[in-house]
Design an enzyme around this catalytic site. Structure first.
Site, PDB file in Angstrom:
ATOM      1  N   CYS A 124      46.859  32.490  49.820  1.00  0.00           N
ATOM      2  CA  CYS A 124      45.820  31.787  50.646  1.00  0.00           C
ATOM      3  C   CYS A 124      45.096  32.446  51.452  1.00  0.00           C
ATOM      4  CB  CYS A 124      46.734  30.528  51.365  1.00  0.00           C
ATOM      5  SG  CYS A 124      47.917  31.194  52.662  1.00  0.00           S
ATOM      6  N   HIS A 142      39.164  54.618  37.391  1.00  0.00           N
ATOM      7  CA  HIS A 142      38.936  55.649  38.468  1.00  0.00           C
ATOM      8  C   HIS A 142      40.057  56.563  38.783  1.00  0.00           C
ATOM      9  CE1 HIS A 142      40.836  52.703  40.724  1.00  0.00           C
ATOM     10  NE2 HIS A 142      40.913  53.388  41.698  1.00  0.00           N
TER      11      HIS A 142
END
Length: 636
Positions: free
Chosen positions: A404, A543
């Site tokens: 949330c 990456h």
């Protein structure tokens, strides 16, 4: 039931997150500011259609994969429900509660039927296409029932609102007290939704927030009491905790507490503060809840009307100053509450010896040293996510990741496995073990990025961080990594300037949270394998690559800092997980001109994640190294 209500609270945050922008447009368009009606209309369009927006947002929140088909089902379900109910009784106004019901039903039906298989002649309507259909059918039945039942629900809500308003000071205090006491369970959003968007009526609009922003002079009585707490009280509590901290820890906690105090003052986001003492010192949280109730009662009794579009911080206070009633008085009340909070918190902490931040008993790490490490720079979300996964008990203990505004909401196999001490040591503000299968971790306002990183690592494996914050290493692995394997056999994977790991501008790496190593500031965008071995993991955003040498040495090559946010842009991988590689073999390439201005740094750490903690990496040379150059480091 608790988990179900929490899902509602979490799902409500998606549509509520859109309200600050709508409130800003609505406020700026008013005659006393810019006086541009179409801007005001743009903002008001959101508040006018809150029920529909809640239906869509909650349906997406309940759907297990947050698919748009659930959103469509939620919208269609609300239309059907509303039309059927009002056709039977013209006085019915479903409001946001109708939207919540439609969203819940649509989300649950999506989870049940999104992969349904139909006969060949109906196959077109199978799968996710079936969800809006079955939702509409369910709403047809519910609409009939609501036509007869909802008037009683509507009457009950009216009586509840009337009771709170008629109770005056007492009603406001009860609302403030319940709001804070429900916060630890994440259920405060449920009661807030009723007060903010349902109670009261003004020109066909409902709710304290909606009515206040549309000029209702009677609105804002149940909102104004938040401002003294969020702008002044809780920030003062932070400074009280700093003043009460142990001298040797005061500097360590000052930055964190001052930062979340500023966040509370400016934005009104208070959970990072509240969870910093909620479980360490529950008596303080009870005091805080009572003081919130008192603030609500005081502002109500003084007839102060103020409101907000997001939360009761300085932004909303300044923005709504001209339409508030007695806002200057509210400011002075806030100063008084700041003094009260500071004095009460400071002396309560001292008298009861409460273990607030900076006063905890030393928490010993594996090497026996006290640690209060918080990941706060660079690719912090990846590092924090990897640490939390391990602290919770590993991938096998996590069944679902949700979030949330400030907290991770996790479904786990066994919450008792989670190491709350380690979780907080690695950067979380608090941990809540609701029951055996529900766990909440309070992270802060950037929780969404941590949740995304956790989902990626759980879905694709967290091999790029295989021994993050290692437990006692396996003795055979230590022998292989530090004796059988000589550091001289490790070659430079990139051409560029050789740097000690402590020079990496990122605490995750420079403080060796993932392990010791070295770094290279690249002048060529090509990465080769520094060892013979295999690829143990490739991060989804391309990456970072994890390698395992033929003798067991585990290596993480992480190109640049904060490169995760590029989502693979500018990176090309030439190997796959599990591939065998030889020294000097091409692993990946990256476009330096494309990415160098989009990230803080291209400095690339090369980390040995399972190196014996008694060993350290020492550079044998300085300056520029060529890719595949050997004898550049040693283990001392």
């Amino acid at each position: 039931m608790l988990g179900f209500l929490q899902r509602i609270g979490k799902s409500l945050m998606l549509p509520i997150a859109a309200l600050p922008a709508a409130a800003l447009l609505l406020r700026l368009g008013q005659p006393d500011l810019l006086n541009i009606p179409f801007i005001a209309a743009a903002g008001n369009a959101i508040f006018t259609n809150l029920a529909l927006i809640f239906a869509i947002g909650i349906a997406v929140g309940f759907a297990k994969d947050n698919n748009g088909a659930a959103a469509l089902a939620g919208a269609m379900g609300f239309f059907v429900l509303s039309a059927c109910a009002t056709s039977l009784n013209k006085t019915i106004n479903l409001g946001v509660l109708g939207g919540i019901v439609a969203g819940i039903v649509a989300g649950l039906l999506y989870n049940r039927y999104h992969n349904i298989k139909l006969p060949d002649w109906l196959a077109f309507f199978g799968g996710r296409r079936f969800v809006p259909i079955v939702t509409s059918g369910a709403m047809l039945v519910l609409g009939f029932a609501f036509g007869y039942v909802w008037p009683f629900v509507q009457l009950g809500m009216s009586h509840l609102a009337t009771w709170i308003y008629d109770a005056g000071v007492f009603g406001a205090a009860i609302y403030g007290l319940l709001n804070r006491l429900l916060l630890p369970l994440g259920l405060h959003h449920v009661i807030n939704t009723l007060v903010w968007f349902e109670f009261g009526t003004y020109k066909g609009l409902h709710g304290e927030i909606t009515r206040f922003l549309n000029g209702d002079p009677s609105a804002g009585l149940l909102l104004s009491g938040y401002f003294p707490i969020m702008m002044f009280g809780l920030p003062a509590a932070c400074f009280a905790m700093i003043a009460a901290a142990k001298k040797e820890k005061r500097k360590a906690v000052s930055g964190m507490l001052a930062g979340i105090a500023l966040t509370s003052f400016v934005t009104g986001v208070t959970e990072p503060i509240e969870f910093s003492f909620m479980f360490l010192a529950p008596v303080l949280y009870v005091i805080h809840a009572v003081l919130t109730a008192i603030s609500m009662a005081v502002t109500y009794s003084l007839g102060i009307h103020d409101g907000f579009g997001f939360s009761a911080g300085a932004i909303d206070y300044i923005l709504n100053y001209r339409i508030a009633q007695k806002p200057l008085l509210l400011f002075f009340i806030g100063l008084i509450f700041a003094v009260i909070y500071f004095v009460v918190f400071y002396f309560a902490i001292k008298w009861f010896n409460l273990k607030t931040p900076g006063r905890e008993d030393d928490d010993l790490t594996e090497d026996g040293e006290a640690s209060m490490t918080a990941v706060d720079s660079g690719d912090k979300y990846e590092g924090l996510a990897a640490r939390l996964i391990q602290d919770i008990g590993g991938k096998q203990n996590i069944t679902n990741v949700d979030n949330c505004t400030t907290r991770l909401r996790l479904n786990v196999v066994d919450s008792s496995v989670a190491n709350a001490s380690a979780i907080k040591r690695h950067g979380a503000h608090g941990v809540i073990k609701l029951n055996k299968t529900n766990l909440q971790i309070i992270v802060g306002t950037d929780v969404e990025f941590v949740a995304d990183a956790m989902r990626q690592q759980l879905a694709h494996g967290a091999a790029a961080f295989p021994n993050d914050i290692p437990e006692a290493p396996d003795e055979s692995a230590v022998e292989l990594a530090t004796v059988t394997v000589g550091a001289e056999s490790v070659c430079a994977p990139i051409q560029g300037m050789l740097l000690p790991i402590t020079d990496v501008p990122d605490k995750v790496f420079s403080e060796k949270m993932m392990g010791d190593g070295f770094a290279i500031d690249p002048d060529e965008g090509l990465v080769v394998s520094p060892v013979d071995g295999k690829v143990s993991g490739i991060f989804p955003t391309k990456h970072a690559i994890g390698l395992t040498g033929s003798d067991g040495l585990e290596i993480l090559i992480h190109v640049g800092l904060d490169t995760v946010k590029l989502s693979g842009e500018g990176f090309i991988n030439y190997v796959n997980e599990g591939d065998a590689v030889v020294k000097g073999q091409k692993l990946m390439s990256f476009d330096i001109p494309l990415i160098k201005n989009k990230v803080p740094s291209l400095v690339t750490p090369i980390i040995f994640t399972n190196l014996d903690t008694a060993k350290h990496v020492v550079l044998k040379k300085s300056g520029k190294v060529a890719k595949n150059e050997s004898d550049i480091i040693t283990f001392a």
